[in-house]
Design a protein around this motif. Structure first.
Motif, mmCIF file in Angstrom:
data_model
loop_
_atom_site.group_PDB
_atom_site.id
_atom_site.type_symbol
_atom_site.label_atom_id
_atom_site.label_comp_id
_atom_site.label_asym_id
_atom_site.label_seq_id
_atom_site.Cartn_x
_atom_site.Cartn_y
_atom_site.Cartn_z
ATOM 1 N N MET A 1 45.264 62.292 -9.729
ATOM 2 C CA MET A 1 44.593 63.537 -10.001
ATOM 3 C C MET A 1 45.094 64.127 -11.330
ATOM 4 O O MET A 1 44.315 64.502 -12.158
ATOM 5 C CB MET A 1 44.819 64.486 -8.843
ATOM 6 N N TYR A 2 46.399 64.235 -11.481
ATOM 7 C CA TYR A 2 47.033 64.681 -12.723
ATOM 8 C C TYR A 2 48.159 63.695 -13.020
ATOM 9 O O TYR A 2 48.754 63.158 -12.098
ATOM 10 C CB TYR A 2 47.626 66.092 -12.575
ATOM 11 N N PRO A 3 48.498 63.483 -14.299
ATOM 12 C CA PRO A 3 49.581 62.549 -14.605
ATOM 13 C C PRO A 3 50.896 62.952 -13.930
ATOM 14 O O PRO A 3 51.298 64.112 -13.994
ATOM 15 C CB PRO A 3 49.706 62.647 -16.133
ATOM 16 N N SER A 4 51.517 62.019 -13.243
ATOM 17 C CA SER A 4 52.814 62.202 -12.573
ATOM 18 C C SER A 4 52.805 63.272 -11.489
ATOM 19 O O SER A 4 53.837 63.841 -11.163
ATOM 20 C CB SER A 4 53.919 62.510 -13.585
ATOM 21 N N VAL A 5 51.624 63.568 -10.947
ATOM 22 C CA VAL A 5 51.506 64.562 -9.877
ATOM 23 C C VAL A 5 50.809 63.912 -8.682
ATOM 24 O O VAL A 5 49.768 63.280 -8.834
ATOM 25 C CB VAL A 5 50.698 65.802 -10.330
ATOM 26 N N ASP A 6 51.412 64.057 -7.511
ATOM 27 C CA ASP A 6 50.801 63.576 -6.272
ATOM 28 C C ASP A 6 50.288 64.778 -5.499
ATOM 29 O O ASP A 6 50.898 65.849 -5.521
ATOM 30 C CB ASP A 6 51.832 62.837 -5.420
ATOM 31 N N LEU A 7 49.175 64.602 -4.791
ATOM 32 C CA LEU A 7 48.603 65.677 -3.991
ATOM 33 C C LEU A 7 48.445 65.202 -2.561
ATOM 34 O O LEU A 7 47.893 64.131 -2.309
ATOM 35 C CB LEU A 7 47.238 66.097 -4.541
ATOM 36 N N THR A 8 48.939 66.015 -1.618
ATOM 37 C CA THR A 8 48.781 65.746 -0.196
ATOM 38 C C THR A 8 47.992 66.901 0.404
ATOM 39 O O THR A 8 48.292 68.071 0.133
ATOM 40 C CB THR A 8 50.158 65.662 0.508
ATOM 41 N N LEU A 9 46.981 66.585 1.204
ATOM 42 C CA LEU A 9 46.208 67.599 1.910
ATOM 43 C C LEU A 9 46.546 67.514 3.390
ATOM 44 O O LEU A 9 46.566 66.414 3.955
ATOM 45 C CB LEU A 9 44.708 67.365 1.710
ATOM 46 N N GLU A 10 46.799 68.656 3.998
ATOM 47 C CA GLU A 10 47.141 68.708 5.414
ATOM 48 C C GLU A 10 46.233 69.720 6.086
ATOM 49 O O GLU A 10 45.872 70.734 5.491
ATOM 50 C CB GLU A 10 48.605 69.122 5.592
ATOM 51 N N SER A 11 45.850 69.455 7.332
ATOM 52 C CA SER A 11 45.016 70.391 8.074
ATOM 53 C C SER A 11 45.391 70.330 9.539
ATOM 54 O O SER A 11 45.698 69.271 10.072
ATOM 55 C CB SER A 11 43.539 70.025 7.912
ATOM 56 N N ASN A 12 45.343 71.496 10.175
ATOM 57 C CA ASN A 12 45.570 71.519 11.618
ATOM 58 C C ASN A 12 44.270 71.796 12.356
ATOM 59 O O ASN A 12 44.274 72.151 13.520
ATOM 60 C CB ASN A 12 46.647 72.541 11.993
ATOM 61 N N GLY A 13 43.142 71.660 11.664
ATOM 62 C CA GLY A 13 41.841 71.898 12.271
ATOM 63 C C GLY A 13 41.257 73.249 11.932
ATOM 64 O O GLY A 13 40.048 73.416 11.911
ATOM 65 N N GLN B 1 47.623 72.423 0.684
ATOM 66 C CA GLN B 1 47.717 71.457 -0.401
ATOM 67 C C GLN B 1 49.169 71.439 -0.871
ATOM 68 O O GLN B 1 49.747 72.502 -1.110
ATOM 69 C CB GLN B 1 46.825 71.857 -1.573
ATOM 70 N N VAL B 2 49.730 70.254 -0.998
ATOM 71 C CA VAL B 2 51.096 70.123 -1.502
ATOM 72 C C VAL B 2 51.056 69.232 -2.743
ATOM 73 O O VAL B 2 50.702 68.062 -2.661
ATOM 74 C CB VAL B 2 52.057 69.528 -0.447
ATOM 75 N N PHE B 3 51.383 69.823 -3.881
ATOM 76 C CA PHE B 3 51.498 69.078 -5.124
ATOM 77 C C PHE B 3 52.960 68.673 -5.295
ATOM 78 O O PHE B 3 53.851 69.503 -5.148
ATOM 79 C CB PHE B 3 51.101 69.945 -6.327
ATOM 80 N N ARG B 4 53.184 67.403 -5.572
ATOM 81 C CA ARG B 4 54.537 66.932 -5.910
ATOM 82 C C ARG B 4 54.510 66.604 -7.396
ATOM 83 O O ARG B 4 53.832 65.662 -7.821
ATOM 84 C CB ARG B 4 54.907 65.694 -5.106
ATOM 85 N N LEU C 1 54.939 72.115 -4.927
ATOM 86 C CA LEU C 1 54.170 73.349 -4.988
ATOM 87 C C LEU C 1 53.196 73.330 -3.820
ATOM 88 O O LEU C 1 52.340 72.445 -3.729
ATOM 89 C CB LEU C 1 53.422 73.447 -6.311
ATOM 90 N N THR C 2 53.347 74.296 -2.903
ATOM 91 C CA THR C 2 52.548 74.327 -1.678
ATOM 92 C C THR C 2 51.572 75.494 -1.711
ATOM 93 O O THR C 2 51.956 76.621 -2.010
ATOM 94 C CB THR C 2 53.476 74.460 -0.454
ATOM 95 N N LEU C 3 50.303 75.191 -1.404
ATOM 96 C CA LEU C 3 49.255 76.207 -1.323
ATOM 97 C C LEU C 3 48.653 76.163 0.072
ATOM 98 O O LEU C 3 48.287 75.089 0.552
ATOM 99 C CB LEU C 3 48.165 75.932 -2.355
#
Length: 127
Positions: A1-13, A18-21, A103-105
């Motif tokens: 998505m962005y150079p050297s940045v990982d994105l994880t999406l989490e949902s509980n329903g 969104q967690v950017f590393r 970075l957590t949103l």
């Protein structure tokens, strides 16, 4: 998505996170959102992002940033930056750029009212 940045999406329903590393060498300034379709974009007094859409409202909690060391988790104060023209970014206090920054949103409002009907939220695009 962005150079050297990982994105994880989490949902509980009902809510999503969104967690950017940001790996060492990445640039927080590179992460930008273009919020196409929002009628109004504002930041509330607590630093949360409020998006007014035609059918509903989404509220993203103030960004939460941290770094993990060998012995602890260190909080890094973070905030949204409204750059104008429906563009958002993020800023933080200084941090150790040799270690990953997380970075957590999180959406505070129940998003089901925004996305329950097929036409709700269809014009909101995060780019």
């Amino acid at each position: 998505m962005y150079p050297s940045v990982d994105l994880t999406l989490e949902s509980n329903g009902r809510f999503f996170t969104q967690v950017f590393r940001l790996n060492p060498g990445s640039n927080l300034e590179d992460i930008r959102w273009r919020l196409s379709g929002a009628r109004e974009i504002s930041l509330d007094p607590e630093g949360s992002l409020v998006l007014s859409l035609d059918a509903c409202r989404l509220v993203f909690e103030r960004p939460y940033a941290y770094q993990i060391s060998d012995v602890s988790t260190e909080i890094v104060p973070a905030r949204f930056r409204h750059l104008g023209d429906q563009v958002l970014s993020f800023s933080t206090e200084p941090f150790d750029s040799a270690r990953p920054l997380f970075l957590t949103l999180r959406v505070l409002e129940d998003r089901s009212s925004c996305f329950q009907e097929p036409e709700y939220g269809k014009d909101l695009v995060l780019v």
